[in-house]
Design an enzyme around this catalytic site. Structure first.
Site, short mmCIF file in Angstrom:
data_model
loop_
_atom_site.label_atom_id
_atom_site.label_comp_id
_atom_site.label_asym_id
_atom_site.label_seq_id
_atom_site.Cartn_x
_atom_site.Cartn_y
_atom_site.Cartn_z
N GLU A 60 0.81 -1.22 0.00
CA GLU A 60 0.00 0.00 0.00
C GLU A 60 0.85 1.27 0.00
O GLU A 60 0.58 2.21 -0.77
CB GLU A 60 -0.96 0.02 1.19
N HIS A 129 -10.63 -4.10 11.03
CA HIS A 129 -11.35 -4.05 9.75
C HIS A 129 -12.66 -3.28 9.88
O HIS A 129 -13.60 -3.52 9.12
CB HIS A 129 -11.63 -5.47 9.22
C1 LIG Z 1 -2.27 -4.16 4.94
C2 LIG Z 1 -3.30 -5.06 4.41
N1 LIG Z 1 -3.58 -5.05 3.09
C3 LIG Z 1 -4.51 -5.86 2.59
C4 LIG Z 1 -5.20 -6.71 3.40
C5 LIG Z 1 -6.31 -7.58 2.85
N2 LIG Z 1 -5.85 -8.96 2.75
C6 LIG Z 1 -6.04 -9.83 3.75
S1 LIG Z 1 -5.30 -11.28 3.46
C7 LIG Z 1 -4.72 -10.77 1.97
C8 LIG Z 1 -3.90 -11.68 1.13
C9 LIG Z 1 -2.68 -12.09 1.85
O1 LIG Z 1 -1.95 -12.92 1.05
P1 LIG Z 1 -0.78 -13.81 1.64
O2 LIG Z 1 0.13 -12.98 2.43
O3 LIG Z 1 -0.20 -14.56 0.51
O4 LIG Z 1 -1.52 -14.79 2.65
P2 LIG Z 1 -2.64 -15.90 2.32
O5 LIG Z 1 -3.96 -15.21 2.40
O6 LIG Z 1 -2.38 -16.44 0.99
O7 LIG Z 1 -2.51 -16.89 3.41
C10 LIG Z 1 -5.11 -9.48 1.72
C11 LIG Z 1 -4.80 -8.72 0.49
C12 LIG Z 1 -4.88 -6.71 4.78
N3 LIG Z 1 -5.52 -7.50 5.65
N4 LIG Z 1 -3.92 -5.89 5.26
#
Ligand SMILES: Cc1ncc(C[n+]2csc(CCOP(=O)(O)OP(=O)(O)O)c2C)c(N)n1
Ligand SMILES: [Mg+2]
Lengths: 327, 305
Positions: A60, A129
């Site tokens: 971000e 959230h």
């Molecule tokens: C700072 C932030 N940006 C976006 C999100 C929304 N979000 C939650 S999980 C996720 C994906 C995370 O991907 P990864 O790190 O690969 O973990 P996975 O979900 O695959 O276990 C996103 C974009 C968030 N919670 N926090």
């Protein structure tokens, strides 16, 4: 007029502005195939392609900074931050960069950037959230903050935000996405930033709200009417700059003021509006200014606690009724 | 591993049926990593987790009853209903918390390792995060500082190939996320995260290094999130064929097969374990349902220590 949802209204505004001006581009996480976490950008990748619907890694701070940089060269980025809670990660590029550029660099620099983000509680998403951070950004000279409550306002203000030559934070309460209302079609006009809307005329008490709580305030006014209290509801629509003219004019007529704000009580926009009224028309007030806010606590996940924390129509109505001497 | 699987399957079902509010991110398919990593930790070690954290918590010894109660928003939950799925912790067993902010735990884990080192304590920190989280700036800042200060931390990247809808291969231009460690000057190892023994072996080596004061290791554990990202994910960004292929590499099935082949498990014992685990998960749901709601009068308590 046809009725569509708040999400659909936003999508229409994005689509019409992208068709109208090739400089408009979308930037954000999962805004392509997934359509954004709340589905607002669904279908736009197919329509405009990956150069105009730019999907980012989870970075971000980086991509908002890049949007600021792109805007310096004429691009009009509309960035999506998936939850307002993650705005914490983009404060530096917005506050220390975007908000200052025109002031310090003059006419050579404009930053026509929009940051869209879903705010607020009500869905039991828990403390990271569900937050409302409008005040932080309204506190920053050089940033505009809008938070429309109806689908028509969402469309009109999104168009205005995109055409504005300044950085605009566009707050979309997540409870609003499925709500429906009449929205003008193609080629509809922008709604000016900085103008509040009198959502309901009344004579006994002024209720000020915005975003999701504007809907709750209208419902509160309906309930108050049953008890013979005629409430005026002002939907602020823009939090920076504040339309104090509309507020003051109303308070001069009603003499009573309730301000509803979902953010925590301390240091918020509700306090700011209240003090301005006090400064300007103290002598018109027939009683104290009442605020209905979330107390100074994180938003808890448990539905029972969350409902205890958040302002709602009942609390707004109770505050107004008490001011009017009904209880 | 089975506890995590059956717990998460029930959680998915509860959310789909609307019996639990909010959202949750199931760790179905990633169980071997949580179990393999936590099995190498000792008393005095710590774990930080993510939004996809139920499995890490259970593997670290978290009580399924209290995790389930937290999902139900009940007073008996780990955060007394205040946190929900992404915000729960139990410091007494070394679990420093799930995290609702992608990448949010990486600096925290490194700071915990700094505290352990400064206090001349023996413990180490295992820091879980996803492939997507490695694109956050704080990941790079924390890894660099952990390297220059030789902190006792093991970075465990669960590369499940996607961050929500974004393919890991579209979000970086390197072959393996393990090579990110090269930039900071410590070992990065890529392993099959669905192979319990491989995870344990890699963790064994990383722990040895951390405990000896030689600094961090980055373990890239390659795996697959077998269900959607969270409730309501239509999975339009990946193919059913890909999902089927990964089903064949189910870590629980592989582990069972291995145990039976090694003569450490009989089919009868396997059935018995399944029965027990199923009963334990049912107990957790009953516990959660029967637990009291938090008292709204306590809303304002505990904002400050
Ligand atoms: C700072 C932030 N940006 C976006 C999100 C929304 N979000 C939650 S999980 C996720 C994906 C995370 O991907 P990864 O790190 O690969 O973990 P996975 O979900 O695959 O276990 C996103 C974009 C968030 N919670 N926090
Ligand atoms: Mg991932």
């Amino acid at each position: 007029m046809r009725e569509i949802s708040y999400s659909d209204a936003l999508r229409e505004a994005l689509q019409e502005e992208m068709s109208r001006d090739s400089e408009v581009l979308l930037i954000g996480e999962d805004i392509g195939t997934y359509g954004g976490a709340f589905g607002v950008t669904r279908g736009l990748l197919d329509r405009f392609g990956p150069d105009r619907v730019v999907e980012t890694p989870i970075s971000e701070g980086g991509f908002v900074g890049m949007a600021v940089g792109a805007s310096l060269l004429g691009a009009r980025p509309v960035v999506e931050i998936m939850f307002m809670d993650f705005m914490t990660l983009v404060v530096d590029p917005l506050v220390n960069q975007a908000a200052k550029l025109h002031y310090v660099y003059g006419e050579q620099a404009a930053c026509p950037l929009v940051v869209r983000t879903p705010s607020g509680g009500g869905r039991s998403y828990g403390p990271t959230h569900s937050q409302v951070f409008e005040a932080w950004f309204a506190h920053t000279p050089g940033l505009k903050v809008v938070a429309p409550s109806t689908p028509a306002d969402a469309k009109g203000l999104m168009k205005a935000a995109i055409r504005d030559n300044n950085p605009v934070l566009f707050v979309e309460h997540k409870m609003l996405y499925p709500t429906r209302g009449p929205v003008p079609g193609r080629g509809s006009r922008p709604i000016p930033i900085g103008k509040a809307r009198i959502a309901r005329r009344g004579t006994d008490v002024t209720i000020i709200a915005w975003s999701w709580l504007a809907l709750e305030a209208e419902a509160a006014a309906d309930a108050l009417a049953v008890d013979g209290i005629d409430a005026e509801v002002i939907d602020m629509r823009t939090l920076s700059p504040l339309d104090m003219e509309t507020v003051i004019e109303s308070v001069q007529r009603t003499g009573r003021l309730v301000i509803a704000d979902e953010a925590p009580r301390s240091g918020g926009v509700s306090a700011d509006i209240g003090v301005r009224v006090f400064e300007q028309v103290f002598d018109y007030l027939d009683g104290p200014i009442r605020r209905v806010t979330t107390p100074d606590v994180p938003v808890p996940a448990s539905p029972v606690l969350e409902q205890a924390a958040l302002p709602n129509r009942e609390r707004i109505a109770a505050a107004a009724a008490e001011l009017c001497g009904a209880y | 591993m089975l506890v995590i699987r059956l717990f998460e399957e029930k959680v998915e079902d509860l959310f789909t049926r609307g019996l639990v509010k909010g959202t949750a991110h199931p760790a179905i398919g990633q169980e071997a990593i949580a179990v393999g990593i936590c099995s190498k930790l000792r008393k005095g070690d710590y774990v930080t987790s993510t939004h996809r954290g139920h499995g890490h918590f259970i593997a670290q010894g978290g009580d399924p009853n209290r995790i389930m109660a937290e999902l139900f928003g009940k007073e008996t939950g780990y955060s007394r209903g205040r946190g929900g799925s992404q915000v729960m912790a139990d410091f007494s067993i070394g679990f420093l918390g799930a995290n609702g902010i992608t990448g949010g735990s990486i600096a925290l884990a490194s700071g915990a390792a700094l505290a352990l080192k400064n206090k001349a304590k023996r413990g180490i920190v295992a820091c879980f995060f996803g492939d997507g989280a490695t694109n956050q700036g704080s990941f790079h800042e924390a890894l660099n500082m952990a390297a220059i200060w030789s902190l006792p931390v093991v970075y465990v990247c669960e590369n499940n190939m996607y961050a929500m809808s974004m393919r890991a291969t579209d979000s970086v231009s390197i072959e393996s996320l393990a090579t990110r460690a090269d930039a900071y000057g410590f070992p990065g190892v890529s392993i099959d995260g669905n192979d319990l023994t491989a995870v344990q072996d890699a963790m064994h080596t990383a722990c040895k290094r951390a405990r000896a004061g030689d600094g961090p290791t980055l373990l890239e554990c390659c795996t697959y999130r077998m269900s959607g990202h969270s409730r309501g994910d239509q999975r339009a960004y990946r193919s059913r064929a890909e999902e089927t292929a990964w089903k064949k590499r189910d870590p629980i099935r592989a582990t069972r097969k291995q145990l039976i082949a090694d003569g450490e498990l009989t089919a009868e014992q396997d059935r018995e374990i399944r029965r027990e685990v199923r009963a334990a998960v049912s107990t957790a749901i009953t516990f959660a349902k029967r637990s009291p709601e938090p008292d709204p009068a306590t809303l304002n308590d505990g904002v400050f220590a």
